[in-house]
Design a protein around this motif. Structure first.
Motif, PDB file in Angstrom:
ATOM      1  N   LEU A   4      12.047  -3.465   0.438  1.00 39.55           N
ATOM      2  CA  LEU A   4      12.890  -3.947  -0.548  1.00 39.55           C
ATOM      3  C   LEU A   4      12.021  -4.816  -1.866  1.00 39.55           C
ATOM      4  O   LEU A   4      12.360  -5.324  -2.252  1.00 39.55           O
ATOM      5  CB  LEU A   4      13.070  -5.726   0.539  1.00 39.55           C
ATOM      6  CG  LEU A   4      15.100  -5.134   0.966  1.00 39.55           C
ATOM      7  CD1 LEU A   4      15.605  -6.149   1.688  1.00 39.55           C
ATOM      8  CD2 LEU A   4      16.099  -5.093  -0.360  1.00 39.55           C
ATOM      9  N   VAL A   5      10.624  -5.598  -0.668  1.00 42.04           N
ATOM     10  CA  VAL A   5      10.494  -5.914  -2.173  1.00 42.04           C
ATOM     11  C   VAL A   5       9.658  -4.931  -3.512  1.00 42.04           C
ATOM     12  O   VAL A   5       9.770  -5.156  -4.323  1.00 42.04           O
ATOM     13  CB  VAL A   5       9.133  -6.548  -1.609  1.00 42.04           C
ATOM     14  CG1 VAL A   5       7.450  -6.682  -2.337  1.00 42.04           C
ATOM     15  CG2 VAL A   5       9.093  -7.587  -0.686  1.00 42.04           C
ATOM     16  N   GLN A   6       9.321  -4.037  -3.151  1.00 42.01           N
ATOM     17  CA  GLN A   6       9.337  -2.498  -3.890  1.00 42.01           C
ATOM     18  C   GLN A   6      10.589  -2.394  -4.669  1.00 42.01           C
ATOM     19  O   GLN A   6      10.141  -1.784  -5.898  1.00 42.01           O
ATOM     20  CB  GLN A   6       8.165  -1.702  -3.480  1.00 42.01           C
ATOM     21  CG  GLN A   6       7.094  -1.998  -2.988  1.00 42.01           C
ATOM     22  CD  GLN A   6       6.265  -1.204  -2.566  1.00 42.01           C
ATOM     23  OE1 GLN A   6       6.008   0.203  -2.848  1.00 42.01           O
ATOM     24  NE2 GLN A   6       6.258  -1.460  -0.728  1.00 42.01           N
ATOM     25  N   ALA A   7      11.051  -2.570  -4.435  1.00 42.81           N
ATOM     26  CA  ALA A   7      12.517  -2.139  -5.179  1.00 42.81           C
ATOM     27  C   ALA A   7      13.720  -2.652  -4.326  1.00 42.81           C
ATOM     28  O   ALA A   7      14.240  -2.406  -3.359  1.00 42.81           O
ATOM     29  CB  ALA A   7      13.105  -0.028  -4.311  1.00 42.81           C
ATOM     30  N   PRO A   8      14.090  -3.754  -4.826  1.00 41.64           N
ATOM     31  CA  PRO A   8      14.871  -4.368  -3.877  1.00 41.64           C
ATOM     32  C   PRO A   8      16.390  -3.939  -4.532  1.00 41.64           C
ATOM     33  O   PRO A   8      17.913  -5.013  -3.594  1.00 41.64           O
ATOM     34  CB  PRO A   8      14.668  -5.550  -5.133  1.00 41.64           C
ATOM     35  CG  PRO A   8      14.244  -5.302  -6.119  1.00 41.64           C
ATOM     36  CD  PRO A   8      13.084  -4.157  -5.552  1.00 41.64           C
ATOM     37  N   ALA A  58       0.742  -1.374  -0.107  1.00 47.48           N
ATOM     38  CA  ALA A  58       0.137   0.068  -0.391  1.00 47.48           C
ATOM     39  C   ALA A  58       0.701   1.336   0.217  1.00 47.48           C
ATOM     40  O   ALA A  58       0.584   1.518  -0.666  1.00 47.48           O
ATOM     41  CB  ALA A  58      -0.779  -0.077   1.004  1.00 47.48           C
ATOM     42  N   LEU A  59       2.159   1.074   0.444  1.00 49.18           N
ATOM     43  CA  LEU A  59       3.178   2.230  -0.112  1.00 49.18           C
ATOM     44  C   LEU A  59       3.830   2.037  -0.164  1.00 49.18           C
ATOM     45  O   LEU A  59       3.670   1.061  -1.210  1.00 49.18           O
ATOM     46  CB  LEU A  59       3.644   2.524   2.326  1.00 49.18           C
ATOM     47  CG  LEU A  59       2.576   2.424   2.925  1.00 49.18           C
ATOM     48  CD1 LEU A  59       3.284   3.013   4.652  1.00 49.18           C
ATOM     49  CD2 LEU A  59       1.786   3.485   2.392  1.00 49.18           C
ATOM     50  N   SER A  60       4.886   2.887  -0.808  1.00 49.68           N
ATOM     51  CA  SER A  60       5.745   3.168  -1.455  1.00 49.68           C
ATOM     52  C   SER A  60       7.102   2.549  -1.335  1.00 49.68           C
ATOM     53  O   SER A  60       7.140   2.809   0.539  1.00 49.68           O
ATOM     54  CB  SER A  60       6.066   4.370  -2.623  1.00 49.68           C
ATOM     55  OG  SER A  60       6.748   5.465  -1.206  1.00 49.68           O
ATOM     56  N   GLY A  73      10.164 -10.785   1.331  1.00 47.82           N
ATOM     57  CA  GLY A  73      11.143  -9.061   1.533  1.00 47.82           C
ATOM     58  C   GLY A  73      11.754  -9.377   2.566  1.00 47.82           C
ATOM     59  O   GLY A  73      13.433  -9.379   2.991  1.00 47.82           O
ATOM     60  N   ALA A  74      10.903 -10.531   3.912  1.00 44.78           N
ATOM     61  CA  ALA A  74      12.398 -10.649   4.647  1.00 44.78           C
ATOM     62  C   ALA A  74      13.323 -11.264   4.580  1.00 44.78           C
ATOM     63  O   ALA A  74      14.224 -11.772   4.802  1.00 44.78           O
ATOM     64  CB  ALA A  74      11.165 -11.279   6.591  1.00 44.78           C
ATOM     65  N   VAL A  75      12.861 -12.365   4.003  1.00 38.69           N
ATOM     66  CA  VAL A  75      13.817 -13.848   3.288  1.00 38.69           C
ATOM     67  C   VAL A  75      14.885 -12.919   2.438  1.00 38.69           C
ATOM     68  O   VAL A  75      15.965 -13.841   2.317  1.00 38.69           O
ATOM     69  CB  VAL A  75      12.757 -14.685   1.841  1.00 38.69           C
ATOM     70  CG1 VAL A  75      14.318 -14.888   1.655  1.00 38.69           C
ATOM     71  CG2 VAL A  75      11.995 -15.496   2.671  1.00 38.69           C
ATOM     72  N   VAL A  82      17.460   1.425   0.443  1.00 39.67           N
ATOM     73  CA  VAL A  82      17.063   1.023   0.475  1.00 39.67           C
ATOM     74  C   VAL A  82      17.894   0.054   1.291  1.00 39.67           C
ATOM     75  O   VAL A  82      17.801  -0.560   2.700  1.00 39.67           O
ATOM     76  CB  VAL A  82      16.174  -0.659   0.295  1.00 39.67           C
ATOM     77  CG1 VAL A  82      15.763  -1.975   0.478  1.00 39.67           C
ATOM     78  CG2 VAL A  82      14.729   0.301  -0.736  1.00 39.67           C
ATOM     79  N   HIS A  83      18.973  -0.808   0.969  1.00 38.04           N
ATOM     80  CA  HIS A  83      20.717  -0.518   1.420  1.00 38.04           C
ATOM     81  C   HIS A  83      21.145  -0.602   2.777  1.00 38.04           C
ATOM     82  O   HIS A  83      21.580  -1.172   3.686  1.00 38.04           O
ATOM     83  CB  HIS A  83      20.919  -1.589   0.463  1.00 38.04           C
ATOM     84  CG  HIS A  83      20.869  -2.919  -0.380  1.00 38.04           C
ATOM     85  ND1 HIS A  83      20.431  -3.788  -0.360  1.00 38.04           N
ATOM     86  CD2 HIS A  83      19.944  -2.368  -1.858  1.00 38.04           C
ATOM     87  CE1 HIS A  83      19.806  -5.068  -1.382  1.00 38.04           C
ATOM     88  NE2 HIS A  83      19.717  -3.406  -1.959  1.00 38.04           N
TER      89      HIS A  83
END
Length: 608
Positions: A37-41, A7-9, A73-75, A46-47
């Protein structure tokens, strides 16, 4: 690895992660980082946030737990932390698992995966098995548009081979990945080096596949032949050789190889699937495909998924798709849609067309002027046999439904399901279980009150170019839904059989075809009903042939195709069907329709 609905970017998730991190709420921060991470891996921010979280937690991997329902994303976050902790092999294992779950995401597009020095810290055999895991998760070949997220693994393979240039398993696995990503010359080079380093059955198989992708059939067959010499009991290689021979027009040789495999093990799944596909390719007898469907049903634990049945049924009338309708009123409909209202369209029919065709044209082009010159005998407005629930009533040559419109829920259900193509009849039957809870009255109402096509790409194409295809889709799937009505009732006395028979023998219409297809599908999935269905199909086709001596039967060729798809049909009826399909009276859709149909059944084909 179920995915939450984002739901969020990524930036919004990162903002929340930083806020939680600042408050010392590491668990909530981890959840937001995983979502980002799911949305922008590959997003650097993010990193960076993940690294801050790792430092704050002292490298607590439990912030990203694994389990049966782990969030992807947790994986991925845990994979990166493992790599940072000096455990890159474990991290790659998790990235490969994420790629298997969602191959289209760029999980591996990060510097540590493509670093030239990484393979020095990895056991080459483990690297090879990670590459094999990626290969198992993606198609062969991978479509061009889906290759970029997988290229980091190919870079990993290149770097690993630089470090371990003579490791046979690594070279073979890297060849398999390169081949899937379209790097065919590289695949041949790596596989050949692997075989030179250490000849093995698996190495020869990889080399044979690489040669085959490169179009070097003779070399491919030679390599696969050497694989058989190294392990005469691996029957999967026999099937590979047979498939390669068949693809190059050497069908008799292919069947010889399959017979050799089946002589060793008559139940070996790869050989059985290939055998039935090739035998159908040789003589076109649907009995081979029915036998394959029976084998699939009776052996649910095959070594891996096979596509032979779907491949054999693809684009074949009723086996893999609804047949497109033709006729003068539909030609006029398509002409009117192409003209986009530029000029009124009128059509004079020598004979009455099926009621579904007439109503589809009238609904799609309200100003369409249709004149019917005469109603030939036998009267197409009358059912071929008495019915307790007729679907149509006529005023002159104008048909109107006798049933009320279906509920909004039923209409929406069919919108979500109806499609002009399916992998094979059993798959269509399985998909139609989504209509099992739709009331009988609603299913019948859908036949004569088809809802508007959905606003999807498929629906827009159908609405804009040929609404008749959508109507036929609705009718086919509604009849398939009838197969799931009161399935506790024994077939012979069942409501579903009785209703479908009435539809088969009703007014000559597209609904006749849809109902007969449902019966044919029932015969595919239940051997016990095959004699009954074969008898019904034979009687209905014979009746159509008798009527065709007096007047044109618009659905006759489609009924013949249905007969050719029917299990255990008697030879005389099969011959009659062949004559109808190949005879001079066949309705051939115009060129534009054939092109549209090809587009629909390939561009919008559902996944099995």
């Amino acid at each position: 690895m179920p995915d939450d609905d984002p739901a969020l970017s990524a930036q919004e998730e990162l903002a929340l992660a930083r806020l939680a991190l600042g408050e010392g709420d590491l668990r909530h921060a981890a959840g937001h980082v995983a979502a980002a991470l799911v949305q922008a891996p590959t997003l650097p921010e993010v990193h960076e946030t993940l690294a801050r979280l790792n430092a704050a937690s002292g490298g607590d991997l439990d912030l990203f737990p694994l389990g049966q329902h782990a969030f992807v994303g947790a994986v991925v976050a845990r994979a990166h932390l493992l790599a940072a902790a000096g455990r890159p092999a474990e991290g790659l294992d998790l990235l490969a698992a994420a790629t298997g779950y969602a191959p289209g995401a760029d999980w591996a597009g990060v510097p540590w995966v493509t670093a030239p020095g990484l393979p020095e810290r990895l056991d080459p055999e483990r690297t090879a098995r990670i590459l094999m895991q990626i290969c198992a998760a993606v198609p062969d070949p991978v479509p061009r548009r889906r290759r970029d997220p997988l290229r980091p693994y190919l870079t990993l393979a290149r770097n690993a081979i630089t470090v371990h240039p003579r490791h046979p398993l690594l070279l073979g696995a890297a060849s398999a990945l390169a081949r899937r990503l379209g790097e065919v010359a590289l695949a041949v080079t790596w596989a050949a080096r692997g075989v030179r380093a250490e000849p093995s059955k698996l190495g020869e198989v990889w080399l044979g596949y690489a040669y085959r992708s490169a179009g070097r059939t003779r070399d491919a067959l030679a390599a696969l032949g050497r694989a058989v010499d190294l392990d005469p009991d691996d029957l999967a290689v026999y099937a590979d050789i047979a498939g390669t021979l068949a693809d190059n027009g050497r069908l008799d040789e292919a069947l010889d190889w399959i017979d050799r495999a089946l002589a060793k093990d008559p139940t070996f799944d790869c050989a059985v699937h290939t055998a039935h596909r090739l035998r159908f390719q040789r003589d076109g007898d649907v009995a081979h495909l029915v036998a394959l469907a029976d084998f699939v049903r009776d052996h649910p634990d095959d070594t891996h998924e096979h596509g032979d049945l779907a491949e054999s049924c693809r684009s074949r009338p009723w086996l893999g798709q609804v047949t497109p309708a033709a006729g003068p009123v539909l030609d006029a409909l398509r002409q009117a849609l192409a003209a986009e209202g530029a000029a009124p369209v009128a059509v004079r029919l020598d004979a009455l067309e099926p009621p579904s065709a007439m109503r589809t044209a009238a609904a799609a082009v309200p100003g369409l002027d249709v004149e019917v010159a005469m109603v030939a005998e036998p009267d197409p407005r009358e059912p071929r046999r008495d019915s307790t629930r007729p679907l149509w009533r006529y005023e002159g040559t104008t048909a109107a439904p006798t049933l009320p419109a279906p509920s909004a829920e039923a209409a929406e259900r069919i919108r979500q399901l109806a499609h002009p193509a399916w992998p094979h009849p059993p798959a269509a039957y399985d998909a139609a279980v989504a209509l099992a809870t739709v009331d009988l009255d609603d299913l019948l109402g859908l036949l004569v009150h088809p809802p508007d096509a959905p606003g999807t790409a498929l629906g827009q194409v159908l609405t804009g170019q040929d609404p008749s295809l959508w109507v036929r889709c609705v009718q086919v799937w509604a009849c398939l839904g009838l197969l799931h009505h009161r399935t506790d009732e024994p077939w012979a006395e069942s409501t579903r059989r009785r209703v479908l028979l009435e539809l088969v023998w009703g007014v000559e219409d597209w609904i006749t075809e849809a109902a007969l297809f449902a019966l044919v599908t029932a015969a595919w999935v239940d051997p016990g009903v095959r004699p009954d269905v074969a008898r019904v199909v034979a009687e209905r086709l014979a009746d159509a042939a008798v009527v065709a001596r007096e007047r044109r039967v618009p659905i006759a060729v489609s009924l013949a195709h249905l007969a050719l798809a029917t299990p255990d049909l008697d030879p005389a009826t099969r011959d009659l069907a062949g004559e109808l399909v190949s005879g001079p009276a066949r309705d051939t859709p115009p060129g534009a329709l054939r092109r549209l149909w090809h587009r629909l059944t390939h561009l919008f084909r559902p996944h099995p």
